[in-house]
Write a protein that holds these residues in place. Structure first.
Motif, short mmCIF file in Angstrom:
data_model
loop_
_atom_site.label_atom_id
_atom_site.label_comp_id
_atom_site.label_asym_id
_atom_site.label_seq_id
_atom_site.Cartn_x
_atom_site.Cartn_y
_atom_site.Cartn_z
N ALA A 211 0.85 -1.20 0.00
CA ALA A 211 0.00 0.00 0.00
C ALA A 211 0.88 1.24 0.00
O ALA A 211 2.07 1.19 0.34
N ARG A 212 0.26 2.37 -0.38
CA ARG A 212 0.94 3.66 -0.35
C ARG A 212 0.10 4.64 0.47
O ARG A 212 -1.09 4.42 0.70
N VAL A 213 0.74 5.73 0.89
CA VAL A 213 0.08 6.67 1.78
C VAL A 213 0.13 8.09 1.22
O VAL A 213 1.10 8.48 0.57
N SER A 214 -0.95 8.82 1.45
CA SER A 214 -1.00 10.26 1.20
C SER A 214 -1.22 10.96 2.53
O SER A 214 -1.96 10.45 3.39
N VAL A 215 -0.57 12.11 2.71
CA VAL A 215 -0.76 12.91 3.92
C VAL A 215 -1.26 14.28 3.50
O VAL A 215 -0.66 14.93 2.64
N ASP A 216 -2.40 14.67 4.07
CA ASP A 216 -3.03 15.95 3.72
C ASP A 216 -3.26 16.04 2.21
O ASP A 216 -3.10 17.11 1.60
#
Length: 310
Positions: A211-216
């Motif tokens: 999985a990958r993550v986005s912040v704001d």
């Protein structure tokens, strides 16, 4: 689990099932005696034996990991924690093959787990079924009501579309929760980070392996996550990210990095290195080779059950 050479590094993924481990008095005293006083005291503060077991296994895992990965003698290992409670090796080393050596631990339900990395910062989290944590199973609707603000609208959509069965949705929730926890544990700020700021997206349809993550709302290109089912109903996630993203108010952990500023190509190379699967290990595997013979003799001799509340 043999001692590694001084010019190689194997990223460790260890898991210990503590559920059926029933240490007797001599065994417990021996294991507790392997820890320094600063680590024994927190273990014994717990009221229930299950919590004591998880706590001592977590600390033994950390020390054995350091000995295995870096080659420092057990008695010379000094493990401290950041302000955000992230454990790290404080003992000074001349290790060049793992310039940013770090590790992370997690425990919930049946398992205590550990992950280590040579260059990228890592975080790990294991999520257990609700009944193992709170004594009863919650529905996904009840869980959403409790954790509504911790997940984004897209994440809730993914969870509720994970499958037709309630169990599918619950497993997808546990997976998302472990991803969020692994991320903030890798960064080092823990509960100070608002979980709804980070949004996870699987690289493939559920059930996924990465999985990958986005912040704001901005995807973090230099972070990647591995997901693995553990024991049938637990989910464990491991985060990899750049050491420059670490939150360390006191600066002691970041001071251990010998290559704190990695190039984009170096980060990508490390992100794309093989993801180890978790290896199930026993209590005896958590000890220094010099302690094993005495431990085996103590276990073989038996002893009275421990007098702790369970």
């Amino acid at each position: 689990m043999g001692m590694q050479g001084q010019e190689e590094f194997k990223a460790l993924r260890w898991a210990v099932n503590t559920t059926n481990w029933d240490p007797k008095d001599k065994e417990w005293d021996f294991l507790l005696g392997l820890l320094p006083e600063s680590e024994r005291t927190p273990v014994m503060r717990f009221k229930f034996m299950d919590d004591k077991k998880r706590a001592i296994v977590s600390r033994l895992l950390q020390r054995r990991c350091v000995e295995e990965n870096i080659g420092i003698l057990w008695e010379d290992i000094d493990i401290k924690r950041t302000k955000g409670r992230k454990p790290f090796l404080a003992t000074k080393t001349n290790c060049t093959y793992a310039p940013n050596f770090n590790f992370n631990v997690s425990h919930e339900g049946d398992y205590v787990v550990l992950a280590s990395e040579p260059m990228l910062v890592c975080g790990v989290d294991v999520a257990a079924p609700g009944q193992l944590r709170r004594g009863k199973m919650q529905t996904i609707a009840e869980i959403k009501q409790t954790f509504q603000s911790s997940f984004t609208q897209m994440e809730w959509h993914t969870i509720f579309e994970a499958g037709a069965e309630e169990s599918d949705k619950l497993e997808c929730f546990r997976c998302h929760w472990s991803l969020k926890e692994a991320f903030v544990k890798a960064r080092g700020d823990g509960i100070a980070f608002e979980l709804n700021r980070c949004e996870f997206e699987f690289d493939t349809p559920w059930p996924a392996q990465t999985a990958r993550v986005s912040v704001d709302g901005v995807q973090l290109e230099h972070w990647l996550f591995s997901i693995q089912r553990l024991g049938g109903d637990h989910w464990v996630s491991v985060a990899r990210g750049p050491p420059s993203d670490v939150i360390d108010a006191n600066g002691e952990f970041k001071a251990t990095f010998k290559k704190a500023n990695m190039s984009a190509s170096e980060i990508t190379e490390q992100l794309n290195s093989p993801w180890p699967t978790f290896e199930m290990v026993g209590i005896g595997n958590l000890l220094s080779p010099s302690h094993v013979a005495e431990y085996d003799a103590i276990v073989a001799s038996g002893g009275a059950p421990l007098g702790f509340d369970t």
